[in-house]
Design a protein around this motif. Structure first.
Motif, PDB file in Angstrom:
ATOM      1  N   ASP A  38       0.973  -1.349  -0.073  1.00  0.00           N
ATOM      2  CA  ASP A  38      -0.054   0.129   0.087  1.00  0.00           C
ATOM      3  C   ASP A  38       1.083   1.102   0.234  1.00  0.00           C
ATOM      4  O   ASP A  38       1.662   1.190   0.657  1.00  0.00           O
ATOM      5  N   ASP A  39       0.759   1.817  -0.689  1.00  0.00           N
ATOM      6  CA  ASP A  39       1.651   3.299  -1.786  1.00  0.00           C
ATOM      7  C   ASP A  39       0.901   4.512  -0.034  1.00  0.00           C
ATOM      8  O   ASP A  39       2.059   5.226   0.122  1.00  0.00           O
ATOM      9  N   ARG A  40       0.171   4.207   0.658  1.00  0.00           N
ATOM     10  CA  ARG A  40      -0.427   5.654   1.150  1.00  0.00           C
ATOM     11  C   ARG A  40       0.833   5.289   2.603  1.00  0.00           C
ATOM     12  O   ARG A  40       0.989   4.594   3.503  1.00  0.00           O
ATOM     13  N   LEU A  70      -1.956  -3.975   1.941  1.00  0.00           N
ATOM     14  CA  LEU A  70      -3.038  -4.202   1.944  1.00  0.00           C
ATOM     15  C   LEU A  70      -3.288  -6.017   2.044  1.00  0.00           C
ATOM     16  O   LEU A  70      -2.576  -6.745   1.044  1.00  0.00           O
ATOM     17  N   ARG A 114     -12.762  -3.666 -10.867  1.00  0.00           N
ATOM     18  CA  ARG A 114     -11.553  -2.887 -11.517  1.00  0.00           C
ATOM     19  C   ARG A 114     -11.602  -2.083 -11.032  1.00  0.00           C
ATOM     20  O   ARG A 114     -10.436  -1.060 -11.018  1.00  0.00           O
ATOM     21  N   GLY A 115     -12.650  -1.158  -9.733  1.00  0.00           N
ATOM     22  CA  GLY A 115     -11.933  -0.285  -9.512  1.00  0.00           C
ATOM     23  C   GLY A 115     -11.619  -0.429  -7.864  1.00  0.00           C
ATOM     24  O   GLY A 115     -11.599   0.779  -7.259  1.00  0.00           O
ATOM     25  N   SER A 116     -11.414  -1.036  -7.022  1.00  0.00           N
ATOM     26  CA  SER A 116     -11.495  -1.247  -6.067  1.00  0.00           C
ATOM     27  C   SER A 116     -10.002  -0.950  -5.524  1.00  0.00           C
ATOM     28  O   SER A 116      -9.050  -0.990  -6.362  1.00  0.00           O
ATOM     29  N   ARG A 117      -9.880  -1.443  -4.261  1.00  0.00           N
ATOM     30  CA  ARG A 117      -8.894  -0.773  -4.030  1.00  0.00           C
ATOM     31  C   ARG A 117      -7.510  -1.573  -3.983  1.00  0.00           C
ATOM     32  O   ARG A 117      -6.059  -0.903  -4.678  1.00  0.00           O
ATOM     33  N   LYS A 118      -7.813  -2.739  -4.010  1.00  0.00           N
ATOM     34  CA  LYS A 118      -7.029  -3.590  -3.989  1.00  0.00           C
ATOM     35  C   LYS A 118      -6.365  -3.862  -5.368  1.00  0.00           C
ATOM     36  O   LYS A 118      -5.023  -3.647  -5.648  1.00  0.00           O
ATOM     37  N   GLU A 177      -6.281  -1.400  -7.369  1.00  0.00           N
ATOM     38  CA  GLU A 177      -5.891  -0.650  -8.004  1.00  0.00           C
ATOM     39  C   GLU A 177      -4.212  -0.472  -7.557  1.00  0.00           C
ATOM     40  O   GLU A 177      -3.654  -0.072  -8.146  1.00  0.00           O
ATOM     41  N   LEU A 178      -3.954  -1.218  -6.446  1.00  0.00           N
ATOM     42  CA  LEU A 178      -2.291  -1.290  -5.678  1.00  0.00           C
ATOM     43  C   LEU A 178      -1.640  -2.244  -5.924  1.00  0.00           C
ATOM     44  O   LEU A 178      -0.574  -1.895  -6.819  1.00  0.00           O
ATOM     45  N   THR A 227     -11.369  -9.650  -9.233  1.00  0.00           N
ATOM     46  CA  THR A 227     -11.406  -8.895  -8.299  1.00  0.00           C
ATOM     47  C   THR A 227     -12.487  -7.640  -9.267  1.00  0.00           C
ATOM     48  O   THR A 227     -12.194  -6.708 -10.426  1.00  0.00           O
TER      49      THR A 227
END
Length: 149
Positions: free
Chosen positions: A26-28, A34, A54-58, A60-61, A52
């Motif tokens: 997780d780059d935050r 995550l 495609r717009g989820s945080r996972k 994106e990461l 999963t």
């Protein structure tokens, strides 16, 4: 005592039906990787396949890091686990047959049919992530447990 599994043992174990735990950096600032439980598919010699949103945080990461680690375990004694890590590729679509097979992998036939009927939107909203394992970590504590008897 060597607790590691052979190649055949580890691939067979990973191919069994289990809920896996995905881990991705997780780059935050100030956050650990995550980690989440997720359904998956794997066939010996192949890739770990995740579907999963495609717009989820996972998602994106996964796109951002291009790598993931993935772990499955047997929580019954003697304990066993397989952890794999490698590069991720993404397809911004889900193959209908692959999606249906995944539902049937985890759910009884009647429940899978209901799940599929209720979640058809996933074919439009989901992406497919594939990871070819490069690094394996395994343990089978059966031999260790046998020393207690």
């Amino acid at each position: 005592m060597d607790l590691s599994m052979s190649r055949d043992e580890r691939e067979k174990f990973l191919a069994e039906v289990r809920v896996g735990v995905l881990a991705v950096p997780d780059d935050r600032p100030g956050l650990a990787p995550l980690q989440l439980p997720i359904w998956y598919d794997y066939r010996p010699g192949g890739q770990v396949v995740l579907l999963t949103d495609r717009g989820s945080r996972k998602a994106e990461l996964l796109r951002g890091s291009g790598r993931m680690s993935f772990c499955v375990q047997d929580e019954n004694a003697p304990y066993r686990y397989v952890s794999v890590e490698g590069p991720v590729t993404v397809e911004d679509r889900v193959d209908h047959d692959e999606w249906e097979a995944l539902a049937h992998r985890y759910l009884p036939p009647e429940e899978a049919a209901s799940y599929l009927a209720a979640n058809r939107h996933q074919l439009d909203d989901y992406a497919t992530f594939r990871m070819r394992p490069e690094h394996w970590r395994t343990a089978d504590f059966a031999a260790f447990a046998a020393t207690f008897n």
